[in-house]
Write an enzyme that holds these catalytic residues in place. Sequence first.
Site, PDB file in Angstrom:
ATOM      1  N   CYS B 152       0.802  -1.049  -0.005  1.00 37.52           N
ATOM      2  CA  CYS B 152       0.046  -0.001  -0.001  1.00 37.52           C
ATOM      3  C   CYS B 152       0.914   1.283  -0.161  1.00 37.52           C
ATOM      4  O   CYS B 152       0.632   2.057  -0.561  1.00 37.52           O
ATOM      5  CB  CYS B 152      -0.904   0.108   1.136  1.00 37.52           C
ATOM      6  N   VAL B 156       0.391   4.147  -2.526  1.00 41.57           N
ATOM      7  CA  VAL B 156       0.014   5.402  -2.246  1.00 41.57           C
ATOM      8  C   VAL B 156       1.033   6.871  -2.385  1.00 41.57           C
ATOM      9  O   VAL B 156       0.234   7.764  -3.090  1.00 41.57           O
ATOM     10  CB  VAL B 156      -0.482   5.658  -0.401  1.00 41.57           C
TER      11      VAL B 156
END
Lengths: 453, 517
Positions: B152, B156
């Site tokens: 992630c 991101v």
Amino acid sequence: MEPIRKEEIDDQACGSLAPKSKPCPRPKPGEAAGGCSFDGAQITLLPIMDAAHLVHGPVACAGNSWESRGSLSSGPSLSQYGFATDLTNNDIIFGGERKLKDSIDYIAGRFAPPAIFVYATCVTALIGEDMDAVCKEASERLGIPVVPVNSPGFVGSKNLGNRLAGDALLQYVIGTGEPELEASMGVNLIGEYNIAGEMWDIEKLMNQAGITLLSRITGDARYKEITWAHRAKANMVVCSRALLGLAKQMESKYGIPYFEGSFYGAKETTYSLRQMAFLLNDREMERRVDRLTEREESRLSHDLRPYRKILKGKKAVLYTGGVKSWSVISALKELGIQVVGVGTNKSSDEDVQRIADRVSDDTEYIPEGGASRIIKTVRERKADIMIAGGRNMYVAMKEQIPFVDINQERHKAYAGYEGLLRLAKELVDSIANPIWKLASSPAPWDKEGSYDR
Amino acid sequence: MSNERIDIPDYSSLFAEERYIQQRENKKQFEAPCSDEAKAEALAYSKSAEYLEKNFERKAVVINPHKACQPLGAVMAALGFEKTLPFVHGSQGCNSYFRSHLSRHFKEPTPAVSSSMTEDAAVFGGMSNMIDGLQNAVALYKPEMVAVCTTCMAEVIGDDLSAFIGNARQKGAISEDFPVTFANTPSFIGSHITGYDSMIRNILAQLFERSGQAAAPGTGEEGEKLNVLLGFEPYTGNFAEIRKILNAFDTKYTILGDHSGNYDSPANGEYEYYYGGTKLADVPKAANALGSLVLQKYTLKKTQDYISGTWKQQVASLSTPLGVKATDKLIETISELTGLPVPESLKEERGRVVDAYADSHPYLHGKRVALAGDPDLLLGLIGFCLEVGIEPVHILCSNGDVEFDDKKWKAEVEELLASSPYGSEAKVYVGKDLWHLRSLLLNDPVDLVIGSSHVKFAAKDAEVPLVRVGFPIFDRHHMHRNPIIGYQGALNLLTLIVNIVLEQLDNNPSGLVDLVR
């Protein structure tokens, strides 16, 4: 007990209040690193058994880890539930605060926990979720503590996460309640997580010595007891590196003296119990502790005799972190085992110093992680057994090295006097099991190709 | 061993001793617990139909998830190739979760490294972590290929993997021609099967492209006929089984993505870090095969598109072939793709399984079951249940929302269920978690649950025995070493399920025990 002098507070790099000299060691990119700060925070807080633990992030931070820890509960099991806000693509763009609020409301309404811990993850930290505000608002609205734990994975190692979780406890939990009973003689245990029920063995010993265990931080704890931890007369830090900062801050804030100790091995256990009685400043209790430890030690020494005979002179490589890296050495020494190699990559300078005090000069220090490095030491030093955690276990099996699991998945409690006996048996069983002989002897058609061991 | 035996119980028995029970009782005064009545009331409510409804209205929170994330699948995919090191670009903890998770299931070590990004990487991007990481990893673990997936964090902040890897080459961290594949695998989209798919696709594409050849299906000089892809396969035994079947056909084939070497390696005294896997040189050759056989069509969506699009191959897509009918389909498909007749040995094996079905069917007939798992596995399990007379009732698929071309998984499941009277009671739940399953089990009881170890708690609450099939299985040993696909697999599944049913019969409350069943 002389309070610790001011200048001593900052000298320990990782566990201390404000690390000046150097932060927790950063992992090197490209290695098989250990767990993250998020994981560390969960290790510290999940043993608060009656609280709900909500992971604010993509589903897998919880999905990869829920229900796989060995912290046991004697009652409530809410902490074993995997709660997650399950952030998806759109939430990353538009924010997940609404989802968080709804999740907190649902948990509060449905499970009525005494408190909810909300964990930040990499994702929520990066997209800038204002978790503190959501928690504060929810807490006021719902009338239960909703504690934000700001320990996203990327800030560092597992140990740092332990420490950040300690900060959350200090900031939001400790000091918010008062004990129902008179607890003028209470001790807190900090950093003991009741893996395989070790806390219960320790509790039993403390009961026998007449020492009140005020707050368990956090093995098999209930939320409420942590709120009154500031009323303790003394703190014992069991897993040194991780939560030392908490003990130090409690000392400066509430004037509670602390000491670092361990329950691995008879000597350490006796020392810890004596130290508690000493800090409580109760002569009668000290005498009781003396009698108890004497009795337990002599009984243990008798029970251990057959195991000592087998274990004497055996060589072990120990690969674990924090307090265990030195305290287990003491336990092994009592069993007559020689530690020929010890992993230090998760140990603070102070831990390393303690290791040095306990091992002989030719013990090898293994500063970096990775199975191959450990195996090399086992081979070179002709060790009989490897003592490490689950991720290294299967490599040891491949290399046909007897193995004892000492980390969080273990199923046997090794703390205290009885624990040492269990450890001895486990080691003997592991070394004596016939499969090692089978594994290391060549197949009948392959006689010359004998292996190392 | 010594003669003096001391009984050292482990925690499950030790803390059941009276002295510990007493200790826990004494402690209750500090806990301010609810009254027993209040507890019983809450528990009863959680089992009620009213709560079932409320539970299914729940939108906000996931309770007890039943899926893992993309990079976990990508790590497994990378381990399917010869001397390939999975490299997880992002924060360190993700990688350690994957290693634990996979090791706990397979009981084997998982070699995988992380670029260990921290706060400064969050601010400045993860490029230096990637470059240093590649350099260190190649020096330390000496792989022949590195397969980079992302967490992630990297997704991101928007790390550009292609550029980073290019820069790593420029800076000399890795050589110009060292193969590094990457796949973008954020956890907040899809699940472990999506990540598996992306990584396999990208490894195939990268190895094919760097070979510089053009796709020419059916021209394999060395007689390659068939490629086989098993997908996110938790059973190492299934690789052996598919090999056995293909060898019986006496055809040449390439398994693309074979992690059974890494996850079923021998203990011979020396740990070697990499075992088996698809040979890197075989991938470009695989592009010349006649066709590809896919055994997890919902998992391998992108990979199939790639093989049929770029390699211009015929792709035969199945779901995990469990049971006789699905295996028949598999055998037929292989026969069609290769133009070879069905071997006698398989015909005979089939007959033996049908015989075993006949032996066991009285105990299975009309058993109501709940199923939980990945999309393709569930299709296989449903097929198996229907053919032996087991009635699926609750079918739960947390990650079943993956669309498959123009056809959705749910529609296919419902079609399959409609094909048999035993499927008439079944309901399919997509995107639900194990807390939903718990409500279902309590409100509409079944005889058995089939699913992973995670289902244990819901099954325990509902007092239903759990048949462990799927991923992950943490609390039973070696189940993944026996195949569940093919005729042999059908027999194994049958044995597993019928013996749990028979065990239940022995534990029945009437106390009657038959010797012969």
